[in-house]
Write a protein that holds these residues in place. Structure first.
Motif: not given
Length: 575
Positions: A82, A96-97, A100-101, A103-104, A119
């Motif tokens: 990740y 943004d992507f 999102d990664v 966040g996962r 982050r």
């Protein structure tokens, strides 16, 4: 990144381990083994993961993304896939992507501090330093005891140009974690950047006393000693790094080529060639070729010097490509914003010393002139203060420039001046400040600005033969990049003149061939009494944090004038 286990029970893990072992020494073979492993075990998350690592090692970072994504789909047991996918995505502008990664990853690994750091790294990768600082503050709210996050905050503050705040952050961290070695060596760097060489050396030696076998600590202490002119002490530490045979050995060999005695060059060359036989990694080979070129230069072997130097720069130019368009935009942005601004010149707060700024292209003689002027008892050298370039390079700062922001910048600069002690004048030799001459004049109306020029051919040679670790010098590794930067410099200086910005121009050739007359001109312009000691810069005991650390400690000489004529085939479009 997670290490591979030493003992692996089945074939897909065994093949993944084999790839992992090759990454640092033979990335080409590592990718070949990874492809074979992918054919045999396409559904192994571990094989997909190391395939991504192999592509990174070969400089194919964008292609690596797919393999880390596959590892995630296949149920990777830890966050590394990740984190790598997020970082690589951010590096290609896909913030943004990337978020999102992250966040996962956060959902799967909620207590993993590295996810919080990812982050921060994603924002930093796209140049969003404000977002990175916000992210690290949020991470610290969740993990307040994380010394690594506090360190990251300090490093970010430095990247944002808030070096004084960065120092304060690391000093605070060390009060609670006095044994945090990485904070000690980074604080040492920050002290060096703010012209506090004694404190820099002292705290780095403190780190060395705690971790005498840490390659990062040894390297930093070697740098601090070299900056202070202790070449023998630096040589001892760099030799220790070579003996340890870690990733730091490559840069250590390159540095040794500059400072080791001529009698030891043969032994050093053998060490370099032996190391070259053991690796195919472009980054390592680049350092080895730079080392060989330095050895050849010191021997007077012009043919080998040209051959190895071309190879070295070819490697680095591919690893660190020069963004000519972005560089042109950066040059133009400062001038345009100045032209559009109606902000009045700043007059407060009062400064502790009259600032003298020496600007020009890198390798134009700024270090020499600073060391000459600062031999006066009325002048203190500050080295290269990054504060102004970092402030004026941020588009947002230019758009919102005001009397208040310029006054705050003066106040911050005054703090740098105080590090030099009580003095009437301070000298700041940050070369790239030529990009911001109008803004510097507006922020410091009382300042004296000296712009140095040098024969473009000798300048190009000096740029091309030196290895710069700063991304801002990426232009120096290719002939077209050097040409573009010289043209940008000439255009920038010409336009500042047209805008009425006042400064003194001086040629390097005059400085070394008619030194007394040149220094008297400089002294009269600055309002400083000429002192005969200015003609003896080799007696200046101040630290030198640039690639001039060896050369600038010599007496005034003309050895570098027309030196380009020895190497007509090195940069044929310039020569």
């Amino acid at each position: 990144m997670r290490p591979m286990p030493n003992e692996l029970p089945n074939s897909d893990l065994a093949r993944a381990s084999a790839v992992y072992q090759l990454l640092s020494t033979n990335p080409g073979k590592a990718w070949k083994e990874a492809r074979a492993a992918l054919k045999a075990h396409p559904n192994s998350e571990r094989v997909q993961f190391v395939a991504g690592l192999a592509l990174i090692a070969n400089g194919k970072r964008s292609e690596a993304r797919a393999h880390f994504a596959n590892a995630i789909k296949l149920g990777t047991p830890d966050p590394d896939a990740y984190l790598n996918l997020a970082q690589l995505s951010a590096e290609t502008g896909r913030l943004d992507f990337a978020l999102d990664v992250v966040g996962r990853a956060k959902k799967r690994f909620p207590d993993e501090v590295r996810v919080a750091q990812a982050r921060v790294n994603a924002h930093q990768a796209v140049g969003d330093l404000a977002g990175a600082l916000s992210a690290v503050e949020a991470a610290l709210a969740e993990f307040p005891e994380s010394s690594d996050l506090h360190l990251q905050q300090g490093l970010l503050l430095s990247d944002c140009g808030n070096l004084l705040q960065a120092i304060e952050a690391l000093e605070t961290l060390l009060k609670d974690h006095p044994d945090h070695v990485l904070s000690l060596i980074n604080l040492g760097r920050f002290y060096a950047y703010t012209n506090q060489p004694s404190r820099a050396l002292e705290i780095t030696e403190q780190a060395y006393s705690m971790a005498p076998k840490s390659p990062a600590v040894i390297e930093n202490l070697a740098i601090r000693r070299r900056e202070n002119g202790d070449f023998k002490g630096a040589e001892t530490l760099l030799t220790q790094l070579v003996t340890m045979d870690t990733e730091f050995a490559d840069d250590a060999l390159r540095q040794l080529a500059d400072i080791i005695s001529k009698g030891d060059l043969d032994t050093l060359e053998q060490q370099v060639q032996l190391r070259m036989k053991r690796t195919r990694a472009p980054a390592q080979l680049a350092q080895m070729e730079f080392a060989l070129s330095a050895i050849a230069k010191r021997r007077g072997d012009d043919a080998t010097f040209v051959k190895t130097l071309k190879r070295a720069n070819k490697y680095v130019s591919k690893l660190r490509p020069y963004d000519a368009r972005g560089d042109s935009q950066s040059h133009a942005r400062s001038r345009q914003s100045y032209q559009d601004s109606d902000v009045a010149p700043a007059s407060s707060p009062a400064l502790p010393a009259v600032p003298i700024f020496i600007v020009g292209l890198p390798r134009s003689g700024t270090t020499l002139l600073e060391r000459m002027i600062s031999m006066s008892p009325h002048v203190a050298g500050l080295g290269e203060v990054a504060l102004l370039n970092r402030f004026f390079s941020v588009e947002g700062n230019l758009k919102t420039a005001s009397a208040e922001s310029l006054s705050q910048l003066r106040a911050d600069y005054a703090k740098y001046q105080t590090f030099a002690g009580s003095t009437e004048y301070s000298v700041d030799k940050m070369p790239v400040n030529y990009m911001h001459l109008g803004w510097i004049r507006k922020t410091f109306p009382e300042a004296k600005i000296i712009l140095l020029r040098r024969d473009p051919k000798d300048l190009a040679l000096s740029l091309f033969e030196n290895y710069f670790n700063d991304a801002g010098q990426n232009f120096s590794f290719e002939e077209a990049g050097i040409q573009h930067r010289i043209q940008s410099f000439d255009q920038t200086v010409s336009e500042w003149k047209e805008l009425g910005v006042e400064f003194l121009e001086l040629n390097y050739e005059d400085l070394v061939s008619a030194s007394e007359d040149s220094l008297k001109t400089v002294s009269a312009y600055c309002g400083v009494s000429f002192d005969d000691a200015m003609l003896r810069p080799e007696e200046n005991e101040g630290s030198i944090r640039t690639v001039s650390s060896v050369q600038a400690r010599k007496g005034i000489n003309q050895d570098s004038i027309k030196r380009w004529q020895r190497y007509p085939d090195l940069l044929p479009k310039i020569f």
